[in-house]
Design a protein around this motif. Structure first.
Motif, mmCIF file in Angstrom:
data_model
loop_
_atom_site.group_PDB
_atom_site.id
_atom_site.type_symbol
_atom_site.label_atom_id
_atom_site.label_comp_id
_atom_site.label_asym_id
_atom_site.label_seq_id
_atom_site.Cartn_x
_atom_site.Cartn_y
_atom_site.Cartn_z
ATOM 1 N N PRO A 1 0.826 -1.212 0.000
ATOM 2 C CA PRO A 1 0.000 0.000 0.000
ATOM 3 C C PRO A 1 0.862 1.266 0.000
ATOM 4 O O PRO A 1 1.822 1.378 0.765
ATOM 5 N N GLY A 2 0.497 2.193 -0.888
ATOM 6 C CA GLY A 2 1.219 3.453 -0.978
ATOM 7 C C GLY A 2 2.326 3.466 -2.015
ATOM 8 O O GLY A 2 2.938 4.511 -2.257
ATOM 9 N N LEU A 3 2.573 2.334 -2.662
ATOM 10 C CA LEU A 3 3.680 2.297 -3.627
ATOM 11 C C LEU A 3 3.402 3.160 -4.856
ATOM 12 O O LEU A 3 4.334 3.680 -5.477
ATOM 13 N N ALA A 4 2.130 3.340 -5.206
ATOM 14 C CA ALA A 4 1.811 4.188 -6.358
ATOM 15 C C ALA A 4 2.316 5.610 -6.136
ATOM 16 O O ALA A 4 2.817 6.260 -7.055
ATOM 17 N N ARG A 5 2.203 6.110 -4.910
ATOM 18 C CA ARG A 5 2.715 7.451 -4.594
ATOM 19 C C ARG A 5 4.237 7.471 -4.665
ATOM 20 O O ARG A 5 4.845 8.474 -5.066
ATOM 21 N N VAL A 6 4.855 6.377 -4.263
ATOM 22 C CA VAL A 6 6.318 6.286 -4.355
ATOM 23 C C VAL A 6 6.748 6.371 -5.817
ATOM 24 O O VAL A 6 7.693 7.095 -6.165
ATOM 25 N N VAL A 7 6.068 5.649 -6.675
ATOM 26 C CA VAL A 7 6.388 5.699 -8.106
ATOM 27 C C VAL A 7 6.229 7.111 -8.631
ATOM 28 O O VAL A 7 7.044 7.602 -9.425
ATOM 29 N N ALA A 8 5.178 7.800 -8.187
ATOM 30 C CA ALA A 8 4.915 9.164 -8.663
ATOM 31 C C ALA A 8 5.977 10.147 -8.203
ATOM 32 O O ALA A 8 6.256 11.137 -8.899
ATOM 33 N N THR A 9 6.594 9.914 -7.040
ATOM 34 C CA THR A 9 7.576 10.865 -6.505
ATOM 35 C C THR A 9 9.020 10.457 -6.786
ATOM 36 O O THR A 9 9.881 11.320 -6.960
ATOM 37 N N HIS A 10 9.303 9.152 -6.862
ATOM 38 C CA HIS A 10 10.666 8.695 -7.121
ATOM 39 C C HIS A 10 10.998 8.641 -8.612
ATOM 40 O O HIS A 10 12.168 8.583 -8.983
ATOM 41 N N HIS A 11 9.971 8.608 -9.434
ATOM 42 C CA HIS A 11 10.140 8.576 -10.901
ATOM 43 C C HIS A 11 11.090 7.459 -11.346
ATOM 44 O O HIS A 11 12.097 7.704 -12.021
ATOM 45 N N PRO A 12 10.794 6.217 -10.994
ATOM 46 C CA PRO A 12 11.676 5.116 -11.406
ATOM 47 C C PRO A 12 11.521 4.798 -12.890
ATOM 48 O O PRO A 12 10.528 5.178 -13.521
ATOM 49 N N ILE B 1 14.482 -13.236 -3.912
ATOM 50 C CA ILE B 1 13.316 -13.767 -4.618
ATOM 51 C C ILE B 1 12.109 -13.728 -3.680
ATOM 52 O O ILE B 1 12.165 -14.238 -2.561
ATOM 53 N N ILE B 2 11.032 -13.107 -4.145
ATOM 54 C CA ILE B 2 9.792 -13.015 -3.366
ATOM 55 C C ILE B 2 8.889 -14.161 -3.804
ATOM 56 O O ILE B 2 8.284 -14.122 -4.877
ATOM 57 N N GLU B 3 8.822 -15.199 -2.986
ATOM 58 C CA GLU B 3 8.093 -16.416 -3.357
ATOM 59 C C GLU B 3 6.575 -16.255 -3.276
ATOM 60 O O GLU B 3 5.832 -16.935 -3.981
ATOM 61 N N SER B 4 6.088 -15.374 -2.387
ATOM 62 C CA SER B 4 4.642 -15.187 -2.230
ATOM 63 C C SER B 4 4.353 -13.701 -2.063
ATOM 64 O O SER B 4 5.216 -12.917 -1.672
ATOM 65 N N GLU B 5 3.108 -13.329 -2.360
ATOM 66 C CA GLU B 5 2.758 -11.913 -2.303
ATOM 67 C C GLU B 5 2.858 -11.354 -0.893
ATOM 68 O O GLU B 5 3.109 -10.163 -0.704
ATOM 69 N N GLU B 6 2.674 -12.202 0.121
ATOM 70 C CA GLU B 6 2.774 -11.723 1.498
ATOM 71 C C GLU B 6 4.193 -11.266 1.851
ATOM 72 O O GLU B 6 4.394 -10.407 2.717
ATOM 73 N N LYS B 7 5.183 -11.812 1.159
ATOM 74 C CA LYS B 7 6.557 -11.485 1.499
ATOM 75 C C LYS B 7 6.918 -10.053 1.118
ATOM 76 O O LYS B 7 7.838 -9.462 1.687
ATOM 77 N N TRP B 8 6.196 -9.487 0.137
ATOM 78 C CA TRP B 8 6.427 -8.078 -0.191
ATOM 79 C C TRP B 8 6.172 -7.211 1.046
ATOM 80 O O TRP B 8 6.918 -6.267 1.322
ATOM 81 N N LEU B 9 5.101 -7.539 1.770
ATOM 82 C CA LEU B 9 4.755 -6.758 2.954
ATOM 83 C C LEU B 9 5.775 -6.946 4.076
ATOM 84 O O LEU B 9 5.893 -6.087 4.955
ATOM 85 N N ALA B 10 6.495 -8.066 4.043
ATOM 86 C CA ALA B 10 7.497 -8.320 5.077
ATOM 87 C C ALA B 10 8.786 -7.533 4.838
ATOM 88 O O ALA B 10 9.510 -7.228 5.782
ATOM 89 N N CYS B 11 9.055 -7.184 3.589
ATOM 90 C CA CYS B 11 10.329 -6.496 3.311
ATOM 91 C C CYS B 11 10.149 -5.032 2.903
ATOM 92 O O CYS B 11 11.072 -4.244 3.015
ATOM 93 N N LEU B 12 8.953 -4.654 2.425
ATOM 94 C CA LEU B 12 8.726 -3.292 1.956
ATOM 95 C C LEU B 12 7.679 -2.601 2.828
ATOM 96 O O LEU B 12 6.719 -3.218 3.301
ATOM 97 N N ARG B 13 7.859 -1.304 3.010
ATOM 98 C CA ARG B 13 6.882 -0.503 3.754
ATOM 99 C C ARG B 13 6.950 0.928 3.242
ATOM 100 O O ARG B 13 8.037 1.461 2.977
ATOM 101 N N VAL B 14 5.789 1.539 3.089
ATOM 102 C CA VAL B 14 5.701 2.935 2.690
ATOM 103 C C VAL B 14 5.203 3.756 3.879
ATOM 104 O O VAL B 14 4.156 3.442 4.448
ATOM 105 N N LYS B 15 5.935 4.780 4.207
ATOM 106 C CA LYS B 15 5.568 5.643 5.352
ATOM 107 C C LYS B 15 5.269 7.055 4.855
ATOM 108 O O LYS B 15 5.870 7.527 3.901
ATOM 109 N N GLY B 16 4.337 7.693 5.542
ATOM 110 C CA GLY B 16 4.023 9.076 5.219
ATOM 111 C C GLY B 16 3.057 9.264 4.094
ATOM 112 O O GLY B 16 3.019 10.295 3.448
#
Length: 210
Positions: free
Chosen positions: A117-128, A194-209
């Motif tokens: 959650p919130g990664l869309a805003r990260v893409v919009a601001t980080h311009h990857p 390697i992210i084997e399951s979708e739940e693992k994204w939440l274990a390693c990534l977090r969006v704050k603010g």
């Protein structure tokens, strides 16, 4: 044999040699022209083959060193990878399967937010850099292909500011593969994961603010 006969035989021999030499020169010219034509055809076909190979590999390869040396931008939102702020430098998306397709670019926000959650805003601001890859058959297959074409410096990024993660996510029941290139302010030991399951994204990534 008289002297006249000898001269006649010599003249006939000279004429025969002259005729043979003329034919030999003609054959040599024809052979040379054929060799030139074959060489030109070979070069053209080789160039086309190399061009096709480059065209196939080109869209997949990402030069990590061309993504910039900046660390995570200041301000919000803040993207964290294992609790360390990072810049999202590149993201690759690919449908899973042979016939499914990704939505158009302006509809990718739902996919980003399905990763975390919130990664869309990260893409919009980080311009990857955003790349769309062809359909993939398996999580590990996609991850290995991603790591192969998106090579990190050093030993898979370990001991450098660069790291990457690749694996599976699902949105509305549809499987999608995602790969990310991340950069910290200083060095890290994460490397490639390697992210084997979708739940693992939440274990390693977090969006704050957000």
């Amino acid at each position: 044999m008289s002297e006249d006969d000898v001269q006649q035989q010599l003249q006939k021999a000279q004429e025969a040699v002259g005729s043979f030499s003329g034919d030999l020169i003609k054959y040599a010219i024809v052979a040379f022209v054929l060799l030139v034509v074959l060489y030109i055809v070979y070069r053209v076909l080789t160039k086309k083959k190399k061009g096709a190979s480059a065209a196939q590999a080109g869209p997949l390869a990402i030069d990590v060193m061309a993504l910039g040396n900046q660390g995570p931008p200041s301000g919000v939102p803040v993207l964290e990878y294992y609790n360390v702020p990072v810049r999202l430098a590149a993201i690759v998306l690919a449908p899973a399967g042979r016939v499914r397709e990704l939505p158009p670019p302006h509809e990718l926000d739902d996919i980003y937010d399905s990763i975390v959650p919130g990664l869309a805003r990260v893409v919009a601001t980080h311009h990857p850099m955003v790349r769309r890859w062809p359909a993939q058959m398996s999580t590990r297959g996609f991850a290995h292909t991603f790591f192969q074409h998106v090579r990190l410096p050093g030993e898979g990024g370990k001991g450098t500011p660069w790291s990457s993660a690749a694996g599976l996510l699902k949105i509305e029941g549809q499987a999608i593969m995602a790969g990310m290139v991340l950069r910290t302010e200083s060095t890290s030991s994460h490397g490639q994961e390697i992210i084997e399951s979708e739940e693992k994204w939440l274990a390693c990534l977090r969006v704050k603010g957000t």
